[in-house]
Design a protein around this motif. Structure first.
Motif, PDB file in Angstrom:
ATOM      1  N   PRO A 267       0.805  -1.230   0.000  1.00 57.02           N
ATOM      2  CA  PRO A 267       0.000   0.000   0.000  1.00 57.02           C
ATOM      3  C   PRO A 267       0.838   1.281   0.000  1.00 57.02           C
ATOM      4  N   ALA A 268       1.996   1.269   0.656  1.00 58.20           N
ATOM      5  CA  ALA A 268       2.846   2.465   0.686  1.00 58.20           C
ATOM      6  C   ALA A 268       3.394   2.758  -0.709  1.00 58.20           C
ATOM      7  N   GLN A 269       3.825   1.725  -1.411  1.00 52.25           N
ATOM      8  CA  GLN A 269       4.323   1.913  -2.772  1.00 52.25           C
ATOM      9  C   GLN A 269       3.203   2.350  -3.709  1.00 52.25           C
ATOM     10  N   GLU A 270       2.022   1.786  -3.536  1.00 54.43           N
ATOM     11  CA  GLU A 270       0.889   2.168  -4.378  1.00 54.43           C
ATOM     12  C   GLU A 270       0.505   3.624  -4.129  1.00 54.43           C
ATOM     13  N   ALA A 271       0.590   4.076  -2.883  1.00 59.39           N
ATOM     14  CA  ALA A 271       0.282   5.476  -2.568  1.00 59.39           C
ATOM     15  C   ALA A 271       1.280   6.405  -3.260  1.00 59.39           C
ATOM     16  N   LYS A 272       2.569   6.034  -3.242  1.00 55.79           N
ATOM     17  CA  LYS A 272       3.588   6.827  -3.946  1.00 55.79           C
ATOM     18  C   LYS A 272       3.302   6.862  -5.444  1.00 55.79           C
ATOM     19  N   ALA A 273       2.992   5.702  -5.997  1.00 51.97           N
ATOM     20  CA  ALA A 273       2.717   5.611  -7.436  1.00 51.97           C
ATOM     21  C   ALA A 273       1.481   6.434  -7.791  1.00 51.97           C
ATOM     22  N   GLN A 274       0.438   6.341  -6.985  1.00 56.05           N
ATOM     23  CA  GLN A 274      -0.800   7.070  -7.255  1.00 56.05           C
ATOM     24  C   GLN A 274      -0.564   8.579  -7.185  1.00 56.05           C
ATOM     25  N   ALA A 275       0.202   9.015  -6.175  1.00 58.43           N
ATOM     26  CA  ALA A 275       0.504  10.445  -6.045  1.00 58.43           C
ATOM     27  C   ALA A 275       1.269  10.949  -7.270  1.00 58.43           C
ATOM     28  N   LEU A 276       2.217  10.166  -7.746  1.00 57.54           N
ATOM     29  CA  LEU A 276       2.983  10.555  -8.933  1.00 57.54           C
ATOM     30  C   LEU A 276       2.111  10.543 -10.187  1.00 57.54           C
TER      31      LEU A 276
ATOM     32  N   ARG B 151       1.260   4.170 -16.574  1.00 61.00           N
ATOM     33  CA  ARG B 151       0.969   3.705 -15.207  1.00 61.00           C
ATOM     34  C   ARG B 151       1.777   2.461 -14.885  1.00 61.00           C
ATOM     35  N   ASN B 152       1.848   1.552 -15.844  1.00 62.16           N
ATOM     36  CA  ASN B 152       2.637   0.339 -15.655  1.00 62.16           C
ATOM     37  C   ASN B 152       4.100   0.682 -15.391  1.00 62.16           C
ATOM     38  N   GLU B 153       4.633   1.617 -16.170  1.00 61.22           N
ATOM     39  CA  GLU B 153       6.038   2.009 -16.014  1.00 61.22           C
ATOM     40  C   GLU B 153       6.271   2.640 -14.638  1.00 61.22           C
ATOM     41  N   VAL B 154       5.356   3.500 -14.219  1.00 60.26           N
ATOM     42  CA  VAL B 154       5.488   4.151 -12.908  1.00 60.26           C
ATOM     43  C   VAL B 154       5.447   3.105 -11.798  1.00 60.26           C
ATOM     44  N   ARG B 155       4.465   2.215 -11.853  1.00 55.97           N
ATOM     45  CA  ARG B 155       4.342   1.199 -10.794  1.00 55.97           C
ATOM     46  C   ARG B 155       5.527   0.236 -10.795  1.00 55.97           C
ATOM     47  N   THR B 156       5.995  -0.147 -11.967  1.00 58.40           N
ATOM     48  CA  THR B 156       7.141  -1.056 -12.042  1.00 58.40           C
ATOM     49  C   THR B 156       8.378  -0.405 -11.432  1.00 58.40           C
ATOM     50  N   ARG B 157       8.607   0.855 -11.741  1.00 61.03           N
ATOM     51  CA  ARG B 157       9.781   1.555 -11.213  1.00 61.03           C
ATOM     52  C   ARG B 157       9.651   1.825  -9.716  1.00 61.03           C
ATOM     53  N   ILE B 158       8.435   2.129  -9.247  1.00 58.71           N
ATOM     54  CA  ILE B 158       8.221   2.325  -7.804  1.00 58.71           C
ATOM     55  C   ILE B 158       8.466   1.003  -7.078  1.00 58.71           C
ATOM     56  N   ALA B 159       7.965  -0.086  -7.636  1.00 60.55           N
ATOM     57  CA  ALA B 159       8.172  -1.405  -7.025  1.00 60.55           C
ATOM     58  C   ALA B 159       9.650  -1.766  -6.981  1.00 60.55           C
ATOM     59  N   ALA B 160      10.424  -1.273  -7.948  1.00 54.32           N
ATOM     60  CA  ALA B 160      11.869  -1.545  -7.979  1.00 54.32           C
ATOM     61  C   ALA B 160      12.627  -0.643  -7.008  1.00 54.32           C
ATOM     62  N   GLY B 161      11.913   0.308  -6.364  1.00 54.58           N
ATOM     63  CA  GLY B 161      12.553   1.169  -5.374  1.00 54.58           C
ATOM     64  C   GLY B 161      13.048   2.503  -5.896  1.00 54.58           C
TER      65      GLY B 161
ATOM     66  N   ASP C  99      13.028   6.403  -6.947  1.00 59.14           N
ATOM     67  CA  ASP C  99      12.444   7.617  -6.377  1.00 59.14           C
ATOM     68  C   ASP C  99      11.405   8.205  -7.342  1.00 59.14           C
ATOM     69  N   PRO C 100      10.241   8.649  -6.833  1.00 59.14           N
ATOM     70  CA  PRO C 100       9.222   9.222  -7.733  1.00 59.14           C
ATOM     71  C   PRO C 100       9.723  10.415  -8.545  1.00 59.14           C
ATOM     72  N   GLU C 101      10.572  11.254  -7.970  1.00 59.89           N
ATOM     73  CA  GLU C 101      11.085  12.398  -8.729  1.00 59.89           C
ATOM     74  C   GLU C 101      12.011  11.951  -9.854  1.00 59.89           C
ATOM     75  N   ALA C 102      12.741  10.878  -9.636  1.00 61.93           N
ATOM     76  CA  ALA C 102      13.592  10.332 -10.699  1.00 61.93           C
ATOM     77  C   ALA C 102      12.721   9.783 -11.842  1.00 61.93           C
ATOM     78  N   ILE C 103      11.600   9.178 -11.484  1.00 62.94           N
ATOM     79  CA  ILE C 103      10.672   8.660 -12.504  1.00 62.94           C
ATOM     80  C   ILE C 103      10.061   9.817 -13.280  1.00 62.94           C
ATOM     81  N   ARG C 104       9.658  10.873 -12.550  1.00 65.54           N
ATOM     82  CA  ARG C 104       9.096  12.052 -13.210  1.00 65.54           C
ATOM     83  C   ARG C 104      10.107  12.634 -14.199  1.00 65.54           C
ATOM     84  N   GLN C 105      11.364  12.753 -13.758  1.00 64.63           N
ATOM     85  CA  GLN C 105      12.391  13.316 -14.625  1.00 64.63           C
ATOM     86  C   GLN C 105      12.631  12.432 -15.847  1.00 64.63           C
TER      87      GLN C 105
END
Length: 150
Positions: A40-49, A75-85, A87-93
């Motif tokens: 749930p914590a990772q999903e919350a980060k992914a959802q916020a991003l 969405r798949n890319e964001v969740r996959t990268r969040i699950a891999a650990g 950072d959301p800002e790195a994904i955004r960039q």
């Protein structure tokens, strides 16, 4: 001979508008396009991003709200990268580097974009100067009218 050629051209003309249908994406959706992460914590980060990233196809929706296949892939890319650990800002960039500044709802001040942020302030300052001059002229005119009256 002419009749056969006419029939083939007519058939081609009728089938040509159907060509985009054949080009539709027939691949199944990405694994995390419509499925949440187990943590749930990772999903919350992914959802916020995902709520701060614009769907490039819909343009008025975030990728969290869009049903477009491209948004599902993002969405798949964001969740996959969040699950891999990652950072959301790195994904955004990474997404900004890949798709451009338009993908983000939170624009960044850069040498190319700073005039967009400065323009409203300049326009407000210019409007204040115009209004100030207008009110001063109005006060002078009122004072002159009062002076002329006995």
């Amino acid at each position: 001979m002419k009749r056969a050629r006419f029939i083939s051209v007519a058939t081609l003309a009728l089938l040509l508008p159907l060509a985009p249908l054949a080009a539709q994406d027939s691949l199944p959706p990405a694994p995390y396009a419509y499925r949440q992460l187990p943590d749930p914590a990772q999903e919350a980060k992914a959802q916020a991003l995902m709520e701060t990233l614009r769907c490039l196809k819909c343009q008025s929706q975030s990728i969290a709200d869009s049903d477009a296949s491209m948004a599902g892939d993002m969405r798949n890319e964001v969740r996959t990268r969040i699950a891999a650990g990652e950072d959301p800002e790195a994904i955004r960039q990474w997404l900004i580097d890949r798709y451009g500044d338009y993908v983000s709802y939170t624009p960044q001040v850069k040498p190319l974009t700073w005039p967009l942020f400065a323009a409203p302030v300049v326009f407000l300052g210019f409007a204040a100067l115009l209004l100030r001059g207008r009110f001063r002229r109005g006060k002078r005119a009122d004072a002159a009218l009062r002076k002329d009256k006995p």
